[in-house]
Design a protein around this motif. Structure first.
Motif, PDB file in Angstrom:
ATOM      1  N   UNK A 111      24.259  21.143 -29.923  1.00 41.12           N
ATOM      2  CA  UNK A 111      23.729  21.857 -30.590  1.00 41.12           C
ATOM      3  C   UNK A 111      25.452  21.929 -31.339  1.00 41.12           C
ATOM      4  N   UNK A 112      25.709  21.705 -32.452  1.00 42.32           N
ATOM      5  CA  UNK A 112      26.441  21.315 -33.628  1.00 42.32           C
ATOM      6  C   UNK A 112      26.199  22.542 -34.497  1.00 42.32           C
ATOM      7  N   UNK A 171      22.574  23.654 -38.248  1.00 39.83           N
ATOM      8  CA  UNK A 171      22.299  22.982 -37.077  1.00 39.83           C
ATOM      9  C   UNK A 171      22.162  21.736 -37.054  1.00 39.83           C
ATOM     10  N   UNK A 172      22.566  20.741 -36.062  1.00 40.47           N
ATOM     11  CA  UNK A 172      22.512  19.408 -35.960  1.00 40.47           C
ATOM     12  C   UNK A 172      22.064  19.274 -34.681  1.00 40.47           C
ATOM     13  N   UNK A 193      22.306  30.344 -30.796  1.00 41.98           N
ATOM     14  CA  UNK A 193      21.824  28.855 -30.557  1.00 41.98           C
ATOM     15  C   UNK A 193      21.324  28.455 -29.404  1.00 41.98           C
ATOM     16  N   UNK A 194      22.053  29.571 -27.918  1.00 41.40           N
ATOM     17  CA  UNK A 194      22.180  28.984 -26.756  1.00 41.40           C
ATOM     18  C   UNK A 194      20.989  29.065 -26.189  1.00 41.40           C
ATOM     19  N   UNK A 248      30.636  22.857 -31.256  1.00 40.89           N
ATOM     20  CA  UNK A 248      28.919  22.252 -30.014  1.00 40.89           C
ATOM     21  C   UNK A 248      28.965  22.736 -29.451  1.00 40.89           C
ATOM     22  N   UNK A 249      27.677  23.568 -28.832  1.00 43.38           N
ATOM     23  CA  UNK A 249      27.454  24.575 -27.780  1.00 43.38           C
ATOM     24  C   UNK A 249      26.423  23.499 -27.155  1.00 43.38           C
ATOM     25  N   UNK A 250      26.510  23.246 -25.694  1.00 45.63           N
ATOM     26  CA  UNK A 250      26.543  22.425 -24.753  1.00 45.63           C
ATOM     27  C   UNK A 250      25.001  23.116 -24.066  1.00 45.63           C
ATOM     28  N   UNK A 251      23.571  22.776 -24.279  1.00 48.00           N
ATOM     29  CA  UNK A 251      22.898  23.205 -23.544  1.00 48.00           C
ATOM     30  C   UNK A 251      22.607  22.671 -22.519  1.00 48.00           C
TER      31      UNK A 251
END
Length: 311
Positions: free
Chosen positions: A227-228, A215-216, A268-269, A233-236
């Protein structure tokens, strides 16, 4: 969970100048600058990335281990860590040196002039990852240059997953160094400015870099974070703060949330939201280690903000 936190311990001396720097710095005389600022307000805080991260992990009920170097003036910080029940086993005392120190003067426009003395940080390479036991995850935050490079290799050799967090230490490394860190690390976390610098120096895009790690993570201030991971790409979202007083240490609080989430197998979320919440809690307090919510407080705030519980 036991996280090994390789990074700095520092004293932050923060002073407030009750005027504006621009009123006392003459542009035509910048080549012969000689100014003095009267600062009637001053506070001294316990800081450094390793100290701040460990402090926030302790709030989450984790057992952090700090691997750092300190100087002859460390006694007040040592007493502070003892009071928090944070182990000092892997904090090395370096004779004839000062603990790292930042001297920050802020004016009424929130402009800052900072002087940073690394002191004992320059000897971080004297510590070795294999000196710590029962480590489930690690992080390399800003520290002495040689120590950061060495600890990355040692984490990889030990088979211990770790986060590379270059932070303000990034200017010490060229593109080859940064690529070596990324290839050794399991996770990389940077803010949006550092992300641009990382891409420029390595010649790689964020998507390309993300393919090299699990993860990046890119923090974006009030815009939240990205979060890649797992090809997406997860938008936080940015958690709401009760008030905005001081951003010092917010990034470190966020990183503690990452460590806790990863070590406890959170998705990750949820990991990103916990990290975001810790940053929001911290920003409502001055200094990096003056917020003191209980774990139950954190859980209640998380549910109120995001509508569900974290484990």
């Amino acid at each position: 969970m036991s996280a090994l936190i390789c990074g700095s311990l520092a004293f932050d001396s923060i002073m407030v100048f009750h005027d504006h720097f621009k009123n006392h710095i003459l542009p035509e005389k910048i080549h012969m600058l000689n100014v003095s600022f009267l600062v009637p307000e001053m506070r001294r805080e316990f800081g450094g990335c390793a100290g701040n991260i460990a402090y926030n992990l302790k709030l989450l009920g984790s057992t952090p281990q700090i691997m750092a170097t300190c100087g002859a003036d460390f006694a007040p910080y040592a007493a502070h860590l003892d009071k928090l029940n944070i182990s000092r086993q892997h904090i090395r005392h370096v004779e004839d040196s000062f603990t790292a120190q930042a001297f920050i003067t802020t004016d009424l426009s929130d402009n800052q002039i900072t002087a940073f003395h690394p002191g004992a940080m320059n000897f971080s390479h004297l510590n070795h990852v294999n000196q710590a036991s029962d480590v489930t995850i690690g992080i390399i935050s800003p520290d002495g240059r040689d120590g950061m490079l060495q600890h990355a290799r040692e984490f990889q050799e030990a088979g211990t997953p770790f986060i590379f967090d270059p932070g303000q230490g990034m200017p010490m490394f060229d593109g080859n160094d940064l690529m070596a860190f990324v290839e050794l690390a399991d996770y990389v976390t940077v803010n949006d400015y550092e992300a641009e610098l990382l891409q420029t120096r390595t010649g790689k895009t964020l998507d390309e870099l993300a393919q090299l790690v699990k993860a990046l993570i890119v923090t974006r201030g009030e815009l939240g974070s990205h979060i890649y991971a797992d090809g997406q790409v997860i938008d936080i979202p940015c958690a709401r703060a009760s008030e905005v007083l001081d951003p010092t240490g917010c990034g470190d609080a966020y990183r503690a949330g990452l460590l806790h989430g990863i070590a406890n197998g959170m998705d990750w979320a949820t990991t990103g939201r916990l990290a975001s919440l810790l940053g929001a809690i911290k920003i409502a307090h001055r200094g990096g280690q003056n917020h003191a919510p209980s774990l139950n407080d954190i859980k209640q705030l998380f549910k109120a903000e995001f509508g569900y519980d974290f484990a």
